[in-house]
Scaffold this motif. Structure first.
Motif: not given
Length: 98
Positions: A75-90, A92-98
């Motif tokens: 599970k990923y949750v949007k933290s800012s524009k284009g950035t998602y933080e992992k909350r559960a599971g396997d 990467p800890d952060l997904i970014s559009a950059d």
């Protein structure tokens, strides 16, 4: 025993009233309404399985990050524009559009 859905076939061929019948799987398919004698056809519907499932339980499971991880979901949750933080599971800890 399973519950089957049938619908009355009107004289012009359009579908009419729908009704449910509890039958054995080995019973013959109904061709006439049991009460009125009108012609009927079996309707294919989505399967329904009874059990301990409920919408409330599903929402609790989906909101429980630890449980989602145990079930193999990430599970990923949007933290800012284009950035998602992992909350559960396997993953990467952060997904970014950059």
């Amino acid at each position: 025993m399973p519950t089957y859905v049938y619908e009355v076939i009107k004289q012009d061929g359009t579908p009419g009233e729908r009704f449910e019948v509890i039958q054995r799987m080995s019973d013959p398919v109904l061709t006439t309404h049991p009460e009125t004698g009108e012609p009927v056809r079996k309707v294919i519907t989505a399967a329904h399985f009874s059990g301990k499932w409920s919408d409330a339980e599903a929402k609790r499971t989906l909101n429980d990050d630890k449980r989602l991880g145990e079930l193999g979901f990430t599970k990923y949750v949007k933290s800012s524009k284009g950035t998602y933080e992992k909350r559960a599971g396997d993953g990467p800890d952060l997904i970014s559009a950059d």
